[in-house]
Design an enzyme around this catalytic site. Structure first.
Site, PDB file in Angstrom:
ATOM      1  N   LYS A  85       0.841  -1.213   0.000  1.00  0.00           N
ATOM      2  CA  LYS A  85       0.000   0.000   0.000  1.00  0.00           C
ATOM      3  C   LYS A  85       0.864   1.246   0.000  1.00  0.00           C
ATOM      4  O   LYS A  85       0.690   2.144  -0.827  1.00  0.00           O
ATOM      5  CB  LYS A  85      -0.895   0.018   1.232  1.00  0.00           C
ATOM      6  N   ASN A  86       1.841   1.326   0.913  1.00  0.00           N
ATOM      7  CA  ASN A  86       2.583   2.571   1.086  1.00  0.00           C
ATOM      8  C   ASN A  86       3.603   2.836  -0.011  1.00  0.00           C
ATOM      9  O   ASN A  86       4.151   3.929  -0.087  1.00  0.00           O
ATOM     10  CB  ASN A  86       3.222   2.614   2.475  1.00  0.00           C
ATOM     11  N   ARG A 132      -4.605  10.083   3.321  1.00  0.00           N
ATOM     12  CA  ARG A 132      -3.366  10.716   3.781  1.00  0.00           C
ATOM     13  C   ARG A 132      -2.404  10.898   2.622  1.00  0.00           C
ATOM     14  O   ARG A 132      -1.778  11.928   2.462  1.00  0.00           O
ATOM     15  CB  ARG A 132      -2.716   9.820   4.855  1.00  0.00           C
ATOM     16  N   CYS A 183      -4.983   9.350   9.734  1.00  0.00           N
ATOM     17  CA  CYS A 183      -5.481   8.548  10.816  1.00  0.00           C
ATOM     18  C   CYS A 183      -5.155   9.269  12.132  1.00  0.00           C
ATOM     19  O   CYS A 183      -4.146   9.982  12.192  1.00  0.00           O
ATOM     20  CB  CYS A 183      -4.734   7.231  10.759  1.00  0.00           C
ATOM     21  N   ARG A 232       0.023  15.296  12.864  1.00  0.00           N
ATOM     22  CA  ARG A 232       0.670  14.816  11.632  1.00  0.00           C
ATOM     23  C   ARG A 232       0.978  16.025  10.750  1.00  0.00           C
ATOM     24  O   ARG A 232       0.350  16.262   9.748  1.00  0.00           O
ATOM     25  CB  ARG A 232      -0.235  13.802  10.926  1.00  0.00           C
ATOM     26  N   ILE A 287       3.015  18.719   8.198  1.00  0.00           N
ATOM     27  CA  ILE A 287       3.679  18.512   6.896  1.00  0.00           C
ATOM     28  C   ILE A 287       4.792  19.537   6.710  1.00  0.00           C
ATOM     29  O   ILE A 287       5.202  19.839   5.588  1.00  0.00           O
ATOM     30  CB  ILE A 287       2.668  18.601   5.729  1.00  0.00           C
ATOM     31  N   ASP A 288       5.309  20.044   7.827  1.00  0.00           N
ATOM     32  CA  ASP A 288       6.352  21.079   7.742  1.00  0.00           C
ATOM     33  C   ASP A 288       7.598  20.610   6.991  1.00  0.00           C
ATOM     34  O   ASP A 288       8.234  21.387   6.269  1.00  0.00           O
ATOM     35  CB  ASP A 288       6.736  21.558   9.153  1.00  0.00           C
ATOM     36  N   GLN A 289       7.938  19.337   7.112  1.00  0.00           N
ATOM     37  CA  GLN A 289       9.135  18.852   6.411  1.00  0.00           C
ATOM     38  C   GLN A 289       8.908  18.718   4.904  1.00  0.00           C
ATOM     39  O   GLN A 289       9.835  18.938   4.120  1.00  0.00           O
ATOM     40  CB  GLN A 289       9.568  17.491   7.003  1.00  0.00           C
ATOM     41  N   ASP A 305       3.863   0.466  12.028  1.00  0.00           N
ATOM     42  CA  ASP A 305       2.609  -0.053  11.463  1.00  0.00           C
ATOM     43  C   ASP A 305       2.344  -1.496  11.866  1.00  0.00           C
ATOM     44  O   ASP A 305       1.308  -2.051  11.512  1.00  0.00           O
ATOM     45  CB  ASP A 305       2.619   0.073   9.934  1.00  0.00           C
ATOM     46  N   ARG A 333      -8.986   0.015   3.631  1.00  0.00           N
ATOM     47  CA  ARG A 333      -8.110   0.989   2.964  1.00  0.00           C
ATOM     48  C   ARG A 333      -6.733   0.397   2.736  1.00  0.00           C
ATOM     49  O   ARG A 333      -6.009   0.822   1.842  1.00  0.00           O
ATOM     50  CB  ARG A 333      -7.999   2.253   3.816  1.00  0.00           C
TER      51      ARG A 333
HETATM   52  C1  EPZ Z   1       3.771   6.971   6.433  1.00  0.00           C
HETATM   53  O1  EPZ Z   1       3.071   8.043   7.039  1.00  0.00           O
HETATM   54  C2  EPZ Z   1       2.777   5.831   6.355  1.00  0.00           C
HETATM   55  N1  EPZ Z   1       1.627   6.239   5.552  1.00  0.00           N
HETATM   56  C3  EPZ Z   1       2.309   5.451   7.753  1.00  0.00           C
HETATM   57  O2  EPZ Z   1       1.557   4.262   7.598  1.00  0.00           O
HETATM   58  C4  EPZ Z   1       3.524   5.102   8.626  1.00  0.00           C
HETATM   59  O3  EPZ Z   1       3.081   4.896   9.957  1.00  0.00           O
HETATM   60  C5  EPZ Z   1       4.544   6.242   8.596  1.00  0.00           C
HETATM   61  O4  EPZ Z   1       4.895   6.560   7.231  1.00  0.00           O
HETATM   62  C6  EPZ Z   1       5.831   5.865   9.338  1.00  0.00           C
HETATM   63  O5  EPZ Z   1       6.382   4.721   8.744  1.00  0.00           O
HETATM   64  C7  EPZ Z   1       1.775   6.228   4.203  1.00  0.00           C
HETATM   65  O6  EPZ Z   1       2.837   5.910   3.677  1.00  0.00           O
HETATM   66  C8  EPZ Z   1       0.563   6.623   3.407  1.00  0.00           C
HETATM   67  P1  EPZ Z   1       6.096  10.152   8.464  1.00  0.00           P
HETATM   68  P2  EPZ Z   1       3.724   9.526   7.020  1.00  0.00           P
HETATM   69  O7  EPZ Z   1       6.120  11.380   7.648  1.00  0.00           O
HETATM   70  O8  EPZ Z   1       4.501   9.705   5.781  1.00  0.00           O
HETATM   71  C9  EPZ Z   1       6.635  13.476  11.798  1.00  0.00           C
HETATM   72  C10 EPZ Z   1      -0.231   2.822   7.808  1.00  0.00           C
HETATM   73  O9  EPZ Z   1      -0.704   2.238   8.780  1.00  0.00           O
HETATM   74  N2  EPZ Z   1       6.557  14.433  10.682  1.00  0.00           N
HETATM   75  O10 EPZ Z   1       7.155   9.125   8.303  1.00  0.00           O
HETATM   76  O11 EPZ Z   1       2.643  10.491   7.341  1.00  0.00           O
HETATM   77  C11 EPZ Z   1       5.301  12.780  12.061  1.00  0.00           C
HETATM   78  O12 EPZ Z   1       4.492  13.567  12.899  1.00  0.00           O
HETATM   79  C12 EPZ Z   1       0.176   4.263   7.937  1.00  0.00           C
HETATM   80  O13 EPZ Z   1      -0.019   2.302   6.664  1.00  0.00           O
HETATM   81  C13 EPZ Z   1       6.796  15.782  10.939  1.00  0.00           C
HETATM   82  O14 EPZ Z   1       7.081  16.183  12.074  1.00  0.00           O
HETATM   83  O15 EPZ Z   1       4.692   9.407   8.260  1.00  0.00           O
HETATM   84  C14 EPZ Z   1       5.735  11.489  12.703  1.00  0.00           C
HETATM   85  O16 EPZ Z   1       5.963  11.709  14.082  1.00  0.00           O
HETATM   86  C15 EPZ Z   1      -0.111   4.832   9.321  1.00  0.00           C
HETATM   87  N3  EPZ Z   1       6.734  16.667   9.906  1.00  0.00           N
HETATM   88  C16 EPZ Z   1       7.064  11.177  12.023  1.00  0.00           C
HETATM   89  O17 EPZ Z   1       7.503  12.396  11.432  1.00  0.00           O
HETATM   90  C17 EPZ Z   1       6.431  16.274   8.626  1.00  0.00           C
HETATM   91  O18 EPZ Z   1       6.395  17.131   7.716  1.00  0.00           O
HETATM   92  C18 EPZ Z   1       6.961  10.141  10.925  1.00  0.00           C
HETATM   93  O19 EPZ Z   1       5.989  10.575   9.993  1.00  0.00           O
HETATM   94  C19 EPZ Z   1       6.192  14.897   8.388  1.00  0.00           C
HETATM   95  C20 EPZ Z   1       6.269  14.002   9.428  1.00  0.00           C
END
Ligand code: EPZ
Length: 432
Positions: free
Chosen positions: A22-23, A93, A117, A122, A124-126, A305, A397
């Site tokens: 999926k991801n 997402r 979720c 969550r 998106i600053d990065q 996950d 999903r």
């Molecule tokens: C992806 O989410 C996955 N979703 C999530 O899977 C998964 O839990 C996550 O990566 C971590 O592996 C998809 O790929 C669609 P991150 P994502 O950006 O990209 C912080 C599932 O069950 N962060 O790696 O949203 C954030 O708050 C789902 O399949 C910032 O601070 O996760 C978190 O603490 C759930 N600023 C950490 O980074 C940002 O701009 C990791 O988030 C982005 C993220």
């Protein structure tokens, strides 16, 4: 609305084939926008997140044809919009990957703030930091993100936190940017490598994906490709734990064992027997399941996950286990539902203390997100009696025909339709 009705206590035995990841798929499908020719994407899972991505591509003007089981031919050359419809995008997402792909192709993009979720904040600053570094300006208004750039130029991007989404989005935006982009503190998940491999098969020049430094040399043109999505590491891990929780014996096919290493090691510590082959893995249980401590971290650590699923298994183990969530602020909302089934779990912030009771009792429960739903299925399979799981749209999903695959393994699980209740504010269908 539908629910799953599970009669627990049956051992899972036999073989199951894992679907595409999926991801990875939700990033690879938007990536097709960057090509100047049609692409064929294979091993695409049949899940609602993917269906939303395909619908977005169609709504933007791409020609999308299902040319075989799990195979789509997508011609992006007719895309004449850079705006992803709000209502469609906010359901998922991963709609934020359209930001990177549209910016990378057209120097502009307009996508709704992503849903997500309830795993805590969550931001998106990065993502925005990466787009700005490449020369884009952004504005947020009316729940929409607007990006535009005169020209994208390669840059140094250092992520303050390891983020899968922002790493993927930076790659999507940088593949056609002029010059060299270096992404540091990059995420290393298998789906990051899969996206890079797909983009490189289209003519991109990406090196280092899977390490914490990714180098991208911009190219003028990306051609078409035929690319197969990798198998889903999390679906495979979920079935490994379902086999263990029912003391079954299951051969899980179409996997990449290397992607499952942290899960395999942890399950072996809990007393699960595992045998690895080239593209399959056998899971069975002979003796007692014993306590273990788990901390989720970015890849190659134990995947967040898989946290709800392994916590559920540990309720069946002897002794006291500790599960620490190292990625998300709030990923224990499923614990209340497990308590209804007799689980003895105490949560304090990001740490859950699990007293292994050795058994669970069936009960009516609700899925609050994708992986929480998977955990409740595992609990229902292992429990004595009947478990009914509502809000299974969360599960659908991210899992391709979960109940059919489980029935093939001997589970007593049925999908039952129930009258739609008023969809309250907490019942919104948002994707992870
Ligand atoms: C992806 O989410 C996955 N979703 C999530 O899977 C998964 O839990 C996550 O990566 C971590 O592996 C998809 O790929 C669609 P991150 P994502 O950006 O990209 C912080 C599932 O069950 N962060 O790696 O949203 C954030 O708050 C789902 O399949 C910032 O601070 O996760 C978190 O603490 C759930 N600023 C950490 O980074 C940002 O701009 C990791 O988030 C982005 C993220």
């Amino acid at each position: 609305m539908d629910k799953f009705v599970i009669k627990g206590g049956r051992r899972l035995t036999g073989e199951v084939t894992i679907s595409g990841a999926k991801n990875a798929a939700v990033a690879i499908l938007p990536a097709v926008i960057l090509a100047d020719e049609p692409c064929v994407i294979e091993n695409v899972p049949s899940i609602s997140d993917v269906n939303i991505s395909l619908r977005i591509l169609k709504e933007m003007g791409a020609v999308v044809e299902n040319i075989g089981k799990d195979t789509y031919r997508i011609d992006p050359t007719g895309i004449d919009k850079c705006c992803v419809p709000y209502e469609t995008a906010r359901k998922m997402r991963a709609s934020y990957y359209f930001l990177g792909a549209l910016l990378g192709k057209f120097n502009k993009a307009r996508v709704s703030m992503p849903g997500g979720c309830p795993l805590g904040d969550r931001p998106i600053d990065q993502h925005l930091k990466a787009f700005s570094a490449l020369g884009a300006e952004y504005s947020l208004s009316q729940g929409m993100i607007d990006l535009k750039a005169d020209k994208l130029r390669g840059s140094q991007i250092f992520f303050d936190v390891v983020t899968v989404g922002a790493t993927m989005n930076a790659m999507l935006a940088a593949v056609k940017a002029e010059g060299l982009t270096v992404i540091e503190n990059a995420a290393k998940e298998p789906h990051i490598v899969d996206l890079a491999n797909c983009l490189n098969s289209m003519g991109a020049n990406i090196m280092g994906a899977g390490t914490d430094v990714i180098k991208i040399r911009g190219v003028e043109h990306l051609h078409g490709t035929t690319y197969a999505v990798i198998p889903d590491q999390i679906e495979a891990g979920t079935f490994m734990i379902a086999a263990a929780a029912t003391r079954g014996d299951v051969l899980i096919k179409n996997v990449i064992p290397k992607h499952l290493e942290s899960i395999t090691k942890k399950l072996e510590k809990i007393g699960v027997s595992i045998e690895q082959y080239d593209d399959s893995i056998r899971v069975w249980v002979e003796g007692a399941l014993v306590k273990a401590n788990v901390k989720t971290t970015p890849h190659p650590g134990f995947p967040t996950d898989m946290q709800p699923q392994i916590a559920t298994l540990l309720t069946l183990a002897e002794g006291t286990s500790i599960v620490t969530e190292g990625v998300w602020e709030q990923r224990f909302r499923y614990v209340d539902e497990l308590r209804r089934m007799g689980a003895d779990i105490t949560v304090n912030g990001k740490v859950a203390l699990i007293e292994g009771t050795g058994k669970l009792m069936g009960a009516p429960v609700k899925a609050c997100d994708l992986r929480a739903g998977a955990a409740l299925i595992i609990a229902g399979l292992a429990a004595q009696g009947i478990t009914e799981i509502e809000d299974i749209f969360h599960i659908e999903r991210g899992y391709d025909c979960m109940e059919g695959k489980l029935r093939e393994l001997g589970a007593d699980i049925e999908k039952v339709s129930i009258p739609d209740k008023a969809v309250g504010k907490n019942n919104k269908k948002e994707a992870v």
